[in-house]
Design a protein around this motif. Sequence first.
Motif, PDB file in Angstrom:
ATOM      1  N   THR A 137      10.993  -6.234  -8.837  1.00  0.00           N
ATOM      2  CA  THR A 137      11.287  -6.285 -10.264  1.00  0.00           C
ATOM      3  C   THR A 137      12.784  -6.157 -10.484  1.00  0.00           C
ATOM      4  O   THR A 137      13.510  -5.620  -9.651  1.00  0.00           O
ATOM      5  N   GLY A 138      13.208  -6.667 -11.631  1.00  0.00           N
ATOM      6  CA  GLY A 138      14.619  -6.591 -11.981  1.00  0.00           C
ATOM      7  C   GLY A 138      14.814  -7.059 -13.406  1.00  0.00           C
ATOM      8  O   GLY A 138      13.869  -7.120 -14.185  1.00  0.00           O
ATOM      9  N   ASN A 139      16.029  -7.413 -13.740  1.00  0.00           N
ATOM     10  CA  ASN A 139      16.357  -7.864 -15.080  1.00  0.00           C
ATOM     11  C   ASN A 139      16.644  -9.352 -15.113  1.00  0.00           C
ATOM     12  O   ASN A 139      17.303  -9.877 -14.226  1.00  0.00           O
ATOM     13  N   THR A 181      16.117  -8.312 -19.993  1.00  0.00           N
ATOM     14  CA  THR A 181      14.677  -8.177 -20.153  1.00  0.00           C
ATOM     15  C   THR A 181      14.070  -8.143 -18.766  1.00  0.00           C
ATOM     16  O   THR A 181      14.594  -8.742 -17.827  1.00  0.00           O
ATOM     17  N   ARG A 182      12.967  -7.430 -18.613  1.00  0.00           N
ATOM     18  CA  ARG A 182      12.377  -7.227 -17.291  1.00  0.00           C
ATOM     19  C   ARG A 182      11.698  -8.494 -16.791  1.00  0.00           C
ATOM     20  O   ARG A 182      11.122  -9.253 -17.575  1.00  0.00           O
ATOM     21  N   ARG A 183      11.760  -8.710 -15.491  1.00  0.00           N
ATOM     22  CA  ARG A 183      11.105  -9.845 -14.851  1.00  0.00           C
ATOM     23  C   ARG A 183      10.618  -9.458 -13.471  1.00  0.00           C
ATOM     24  O   ARG A 183      10.936  -8.369 -12.983  1.00  0.00           O
ATOM     25  N   ARG A 184       9.818 -10.336 -12.850  1.00  0.00           N
ATOM     26  CA  ARG A 184       9.273 -10.095 -11.514  1.00  0.00           C
ATOM     27  C   ARG A 184       9.584 -11.277 -10.610  1.00  0.00           C
ATOM     28  O   ARG A 184       9.554 -12.415 -11.041  1.00  0.00           O
TER      29      ARG A 184
END
Length: 64
Positions: free
Chosen positions: A14-16, A25-28
């Motif tokens: 996960t990261g931004n 915003t968060r992403r995978r």
Amino acid sequence: MSRKCPVTGKGPLTGNKRSHSLRATRRRWNVNLHTYRVEIDGQVCKVRMSARAYRTLNKSLKEN
């Protein structure tokens, strides 16, 4: 089904996500999972593993 490789144990990271204005915003980042037919103890089984693990298995089989 979980997004996890049973061979290597790799899971999603996960990261931004960063837009042009640098809003976060968060992403995978998911693992590159594919279904392969693998021979285990003389029987052919379908295994859902990462492409990297499959390449490593093929490489070790070719060397021996």
